[in-house]
Motif scaffolding. Structure first.
Motif, PDB file in Angstrom:
ATOM      1  N   VAL A 157      -5.641   0.252  -3.031  1.00 40.98           N
ATOM      2  CA  VAL A 157      -5.746   1.442  -2.181  1.00 40.98           C
ATOM      3  C   VAL A 157      -7.104   2.126  -2.250  1.00 40.98           C
ATOM      4  O   VAL A 157      -7.494   2.846  -1.316  1.00 40.98           O
ATOM      5  CB  VAL A 157      -4.627   2.459  -2.508  1.00 40.98           C
ATOM      6  N   SER A 212      -1.005   9.420   1.278  1.00 39.58           N
ATOM      7  CA  SER A 212      -2.260   9.805   0.630  1.00 39.58           C
ATOM      8  C   SER A 212      -2.571  11.269   0.906  1.00 39.58           C
ATOM      9  O   SER A 212      -3.171  11.947   0.062  1.00 39.58           O
ATOM     10  CB  SER A 212      -3.404   8.911   1.103  1.00 39.58           C
ATOM     11  N   THR A 240      -0.015   5.043   7.024  1.00 34.04           N
ATOM     12  CA  THR A 240      -0.224   4.876   5.579  1.00 34.04           C
ATOM     13  C   THR A 240      -0.993   6.057   4.991  1.00 34.04           C
ATOM     14  O   THR A 240      -1.001   6.252   3.776  1.00 34.04           O
ATOM     15  CB  THR A 240      -0.986   3.578   5.265  1.00 34.04           C
ATOM     16  N   ILE A 290       0.832  -1.199   0.000  1.00 28.83           N
ATOM     17  CA  ILE A 290       0.000   0.000   0.000  1.00 28.83           C
ATOM     18  C   ILE A 290       0.867   1.250   0.000  1.00 28.83           C
ATOM     19  O   ILE A 290       0.608   2.203  -0.747  1.00 28.83           O
ATOM     20  CB  ILE A 290      -0.954  -0.006   1.213  1.00 28.83           C
ATOM     21  N   TYR A 340       0.741   4.049  -2.975  1.00 27.29           N
ATOM     22  CA  TYR A 340       0.495   5.465  -2.712  1.00 27.29           C
ATOM     23  C   TYR A 340       1.672   6.323  -3.161  1.00 27.29           C
ATOM     24  O   TYR A 340       1.490   7.400  -3.729  1.00 27.29           O
ATOM     25  CB  TYR A 340       0.238   5.701  -1.227  1.00 27.29           C
TER      26      TYR A 340
END
Length: 214
Positions: free
Chosen positions: A110, A128, A124, A68, A72
């Motif tokens: 995602v 983003s 995480t 992930i 991203y």
């Protein structure tokens, strides 16, 4: 040697093996989706036992988190390149679509259905947030006002999603529907819901973009 930044052969091998494991994981995801990710199958593919693989990843969730973050980061880099090239909001939109079409399963990892039993760690969201920041900053260049609506008024007090930026609520009111509606078109396209409808999804995406960009 100390101070040179060199790594030991063992460290280099570990980096190489983690990269190989991730590549196998991406191949599995591309074939069957993230929910079907199997560490035992990956271990067999890279030529090691299941328990040996846990020396490189503590479990499925750690591997998914790494994937992930990688996804991203890849999208953030694509969006940043579009911004730096002077493409404006439209450039950002097309960078998003190009990135999604290049690897649909990476996109769904995602932005698709959450992987059952997986809970992403809070960090995480940092990458983003970079993407959202670039989007909001792009819209901040447009001074056009919007008619007041209940949702626009709501955004005055509900803006934690805006990556800590102090942009006016009118900017957020343009940026958020832009993001959600383009993702809606992309998600339907990549999931195959337009198959057989005999129209060009690229033209639909462009049509949506024309209604969203000042």
């Amino acid at each position: 040697m100390p101070g040179t930044g060199a790594t030991s052969p063992r460290e280099r091998y570990r980096v190489q093996m983690r990269a190989e494991i991730k590549q196998c994981a991406w191949e599995q995801i591309a074939t069957a989706g993230a929910s079907a990710l199997s560490l035992n199958a990956i271990a067999k593919q890279v030529g090691m036992s299941g328990p040996a693989l846990y020396r490189y990843y503590a479990g499925r969730d750690e591997l998914i988190t790494d994937l992930i973050r990688e996804a991203y980061r890849s999208l953030a880099d694509a969006i940043r390149a579009a911004r730096d090239s002077g493409g404006g909001i439209r450039g950002l939109a097309h960078a998003l679509r190009d990135w999604a079409l290049a690897d649909p399963q990476r996109y769904f990892l995602v932005y698709g259905t959450p992987v059952p039993g997986y809970h992403a760690p809070a960090d995480t969201t940092e990458i983003s947030n970079e993407i959202m920041t670039m989007l909001i900053e792009a819209f901040a260049e447009y001074a056009a006002d919007l008619p007041q609506t209940p949702f626009g008024a709501h955004l005055e007090q509900h803006r934690r999603w805006a990556a800590g930026l102090s942009a006016p609520a009118t900017v957020l009111h343009r940026a958020l529907p832009f993001w959600t509606r383009l993702h809606g078109v992309l998600s339907l396209e990549l999931a195959g819901h337009f198959t057989g409808m005999e129209f060009d999804p690229a033209l639909l995406f462009a049509e949506e973009l024309n209604t969203l960009v000042p």
